[in-house]
Design a protein around this motif. Sequence first.
Motif, mmCIF file in Angstrom:
data_model
loop_
_atom_site.group_PDB
_atom_site.id
_atom_site.type_symbol
_atom_site.label_atom_id
_atom_site.label_comp_id
_atom_site.label_asym_id
_atom_site.label_seq_id
_atom_site.Cartn_x
_atom_site.Cartn_y
_atom_site.Cartn_z
ATOM 1 N N PHE A 25 36.924 123.449 56.385
ATOM 2 C CA PHE A 25 37.498 122.328 55.651
ATOM 3 C C PHE A 25 38.753 122.761 54.902
ATOM 4 C CE2 PHE A 25 35.537 124.143 51.948
ATOM 5 C CZ PHE A 25 34.233 124.489 52.333
ATOM 6 N N ASP A 26 39.547 121.765 54.557
ATOM 7 C CA ASP A 26 40.795 122.004 53.841
ATOM 8 C C ASP A 26 40.539 122.039 52.337
ATOM 9 O OD1 ASP A 26 42.269 121.905 56.223
ATOM 10 O OD2 ASP A 26 42.450 119.720 56.112
ATOM 11 N N LEU A 27 41.012 123.088 51.692
ATOM 12 C CA LEU A 27 40.938 123.160 50.245
ATOM 13 C C LEU A 27 41.868 122.117 49.633
ATOM 14 C CD1 LEU A 27 41.098 127.037 49.923
ATOM 15 C CD2 LEU A 27 39.060 125.611 49.602
ATOM 16 N N ARG A 28 41.664 121.825 48.370
ATOM 17 C CA ARG A 28 42.550 120.844 47.720
ATOM 18 C C ARG A 28 43.999 121.294 47.822
ATOM 19 N NH1 ARG A 28 41.354 120.587 41.386
ATOM 20 N NH2 ARG A 28 39.179 120.389 42.069
ATOM 21 N N GLY A 29 44.846 120.351 48.246
ATOM 22 C CA GLY A 29 46.264 120.660 48.387
ATOM 23 C C GLY A 29 46.638 121.267 49.720
ATOM 24 N N CYS A 30 45.653 121.493 50.611
ATOM 25 C CA CYS A 30 45.925 122.096 51.917
ATOM 26 C C CYS A 30 45.562 121.123 53.033
ATOM 27 C CB CYS A 30 45.109 123.368 52.110
ATOM 28 S SG CYS A 30 45.581 124.720 51.036
ATOM 29 N N GLY A 31 46.221 121.274 54.176
ATOM 30 C CA GLY A 31 45.866 120.451 55.318
ATOM 31 C C GLY A 31 45.921 118.970 54.982
ATOM 32 N N LYS A 32 44.786 118.311 55.188
ATOM 33 C CA LYS A 32 44.712 116.866 54.928
ATOM 34 C C LYS A 32 44.189 116.550 53.522
ATOM 35 C CE LYS A 32 45.942 116.105 59.177
ATOM 36 N NZ LYS A 32 46.067 117.520 59.578
ATOM 37 N N SER A 33 43.757 117.543 52.788
ATOM 38 C CA SER A 33 43.171 117.295 51.463
ATOM 39 C C SER A 33 44.264 117.095 50.408
ATOM 40 C CB SER A 33 42.267 118.456 51.035
ATOM 41 O OG SER A 33 41.136 118.553 51.873
ATOM 42 N N CYS A 196 53.009 117.736 56.747
ATOM 43 C CA CYS A 196 53.074 119.188 56.589
ATOM 44 C C CYS A 196 51.764 119.692 55.983
ATOM 45 C CB CYS A 196 54.267 119.559 55.701
ATOM 46 S SG CYS A 196 54.515 121.329 55.498
ATOM 47 N N ASP A 197 50.966 120.408 56.782
ATOM 48 C CA ASP A 197 49.738 121.005 56.260
ATOM 49 C C ASP A 197 50.043 122.070 55.206
ATOM 50 O OD1 ASP A 197 48.114 119.467 57.852
ATOM 51 O OD2 ASP A 197 47.718 121.022 59.339
ATOM 52 N N VAL A 198 51.221 122.672 55.319
ATOM 53 C CA VAL A 198 51.637 123.728 54.397
ATOM 54 C C VAL A 198 52.078 123.109 53.081
ATOM 55 C CG1 VAL A 198 53.283 125.607 54.025
ATOM 56 C CG2 VAL A 198 52.350 125.180 56.323
ATOM 57 N N ASN A 199 51.617 123.688 51.979
ATOM 58 C CA ASN A 199 51.954 123.163 50.659
ATOM 59 C C ASN A 199 52.446 124.304 49.767
ATOM 60 O OD1 ASN A 199 52.171 121.941 48.181
ATOM 61 N ND2 ASN A 199 50.160 120.970 48.237
ATOM 62 N N PRO A 200 53.749 124.421 49.535
ATOM 63 C CA PRO A 200 54.271 125.484 48.677
ATOM 64 C C PRO A 200 53.650 125.494 47.280
ATOM 65 C CG PRO A 200 56.049 124.411 49.855
ATOM 66 C CD PRO A 200 54.833 123.584 50.097
ATOM 67 N N ASP A 201 53.297 124.317 46.762
ATOM 68 C CA ASP A 201 52.672 124.263 45.438
ATOM 69 C C ASP A 201 51.323 124.978 45.437
ATOM 70 O OD1 ASP A 201 54.831 122.795 44.663
ATOM 71 O OD2 ASP A 201 53.778 120.876 44.546
ATOM 72 N N PHE A 202 50.579 124.856 46.535
ATOM 73 C CA PHE A 202 49.290 125.543 46.644
ATOM 74 C C PHE A 202 49.491 127.051 46.587
ATOM 75 C CE2 PHE A 202 45.935 127.559 49.174
ATOM 76 C CZ PHE A 202 44.793 127.055 48.559
ATOM 77 N N ARG A 203 50.485 127.562 47.321
ATOM 78 C CA ARG A 203 50.785 128.994 47.296
ATOM 79 C C ARG A 203 51.101 129.446 45.871
ATOM 80 N NH1 ARG A 203 53.171 133.472 49.965
ATOM 81 N NH2 ARG A 203 52.623 132.603 51.997
ATOM 82 N N THR A 204 51.966 128.694 45.201
ATOM 83 C CA THR A 204 52.363 129.066 43.845
ATOM 84 C C THR A 204 51.165 129.083 42.897
ATOM 85 O OG1 THR A 204 54.596 128.173 44.127
ATOM 86 C CG2 THR A 204 53.771 128.368 41.868
ATOM 87 N N LEU A 205 50.356 128.027 42.929
ATOM 88 C CA LEU A 205 49.210 127.928 42.029
ATOM 89 C C LEU A 205 48.182 129.020 42.304
ATOM 90 C CD1 LEU A 205 48.866 124.047 42.120
ATOM 91 C CD2 LEU A 205 49.448 125.404 40.100
ATOM 92 N N CYS A 206 48.017 129.380 43.578
ATOM 93 C CA CYS A 206 47.056 130.438 43.909
ATOM 94 C C CYS A 206 47.496 131.787 43.372
ATOM 95 C CB CYS A 206 46.856 130.504 45.420
ATOM 96 S SG CYS A 206 45.818 129.178 46.079
ATOM 97 N N TYR A 207 48.791 132.056 43.400
ATOM 98 C CA TYR A 207 49.268 133.306 42.822
ATOM 99 C C TYR A 207 49.062 133.310 41.308
ATOM 100 C CZ TYR A 207 51.237 136.142 46.540
ATOM 101 O OH TYR A 207 51.381 136.972 47.615
ATOM 102 N N TYR A 208 49.369 132.212 40.658
ATOM 103 C CA TYR A 208 49.246 132.158 39.201
ATOM 104 C C TYR A 208 47.790 132.232 38.739
ATOM 105 C CZ TYR A 208 54.065 131.355 37.757
ATOM 106 O OH TYR A 208 55.400 131.531 37.469
ATOM 107 N N HIS A 209 46.889 131.572 39.457
ATOM 108 C CA HIS A 209 45.517 131.424 38.965
ATOM 109 C C HIS A 209 44.497 132.332 39.649
ATOM 110 C CE1 HIS A 209 46.536 128.044 36.428
ATOM 111 N NE2 HIS A 209 47.107 127.423 37.437
ATOM 112 N N ILE A 210 44.839 132.900 40.802
ATOM 113 C CA ILE A 210 43.829 133.662 41.543
ATOM 114 C C ILE A 210 44.327 135.061 41.909
ATOM 115 C CG2 ILE A 210 42.363 133.691 43.599
ATOM 116 C CD1 ILE A 210 42.603 130.622 43.662
ATOM 117 N N LEU A 211 45.373 135.141 42.711
ATOM 118 C CA LEU A 211 45.791 136.433 43.252
ATOM 119 C C LEU A 211 46.342 137.371 42.181
ATOM 120 C CD1 LEU A 211 47.453 135.200 46.567
ATOM 121 C CD2 LEU A 211 45.248 136.358 46.316
#
Length: 307
Positions: A25-33, A196-211
């Motif tokens: 499944f697609d995480l929030r902000g990814c794919g169709k979610s 666009c399944d790709v979401n630059p905001d998701f990448r940014t938020l994942c770095y700030y909050h997870i990675l």
Amino acid sequence: GLDSSSHTWKDVLHHDNFDVPCIAFDLRGCGKSPMGIDGINDFSQDALVEDIHFALRKHKYLQLPQDDVEATTNKAEAESSSSSNKIIIVGHSLGGRLALAYAAKYPQFVGALVIEDMDIIQRPKEQSVVHSHIPIPPDLDSVKSQPFHRQFASLPKAIDALQQKGYPQDRIDKYVREGRIHQIPANNDSESSWWCDVNPDFRTLCYYHILDSQRGVEDWETLCRMPFLFPCHVLVAKPENGGVCFQESITEMESLMNTKNNNSQSTKKRCHIHHFATANHSIHNSARDEFLSTMKKIIKEARGSIS
């Protein structure tokens, strides 16, 4: 993973030689979610883990309890979960961190944990440029004030939007070839458009909050302190082929899991490292036969231990 969606698993899910019930499944902000009504402000690792748990509880093929289930480190309680409630959770790249976080919070529902080409080391935001040539904004103001909208009137507009976010042209071309940027046919209510399944905001938020945090280490140590409940498998691609794991972090993961004093009498090996000599970062796509063979062995072992 970052810039990915459930689309990355389509060839695994439909492989003729892999007759295993699977969901992706697609995480929030990814794919169709969608990102959610207040998704950017409510974005965190904990929120994503709860998204996963909600999806698993509601999925028609699974039988997880429908009420809120608290995490437990009690071996008897965890082992009392019926085998039908045990899942084998697989996460690729960033998804590996989330799979780990889920297993640390809800171990009673996990039959095996599989982390694909990800370690537990803190990854500074600057590494996004090193690994992917995609910059991460210096703060979250731009994400909040100008969120990335993933539906476009034309393909050139979708491409331009990604270029404005710093995505290299060769990577965008790859996304188009793979179907991560695709056309939505026209219907009675609307004209055709591009998604666009790709979401630059998701990448940014994942770095700030997870990675770019210690959560990977903390979640791994949480598992290490538990009695033996399920095996952990880490699938590693070679750095020269595009793998992103740091060997010192993989060594630490194996050492911590297999030597930590967890008050368990079990002699079973807790952490298994699998090296893929020819795979790139996307092991399940670049070395699919070897990946599926490994998964079959993991599934067989898990089914035997929870039956």
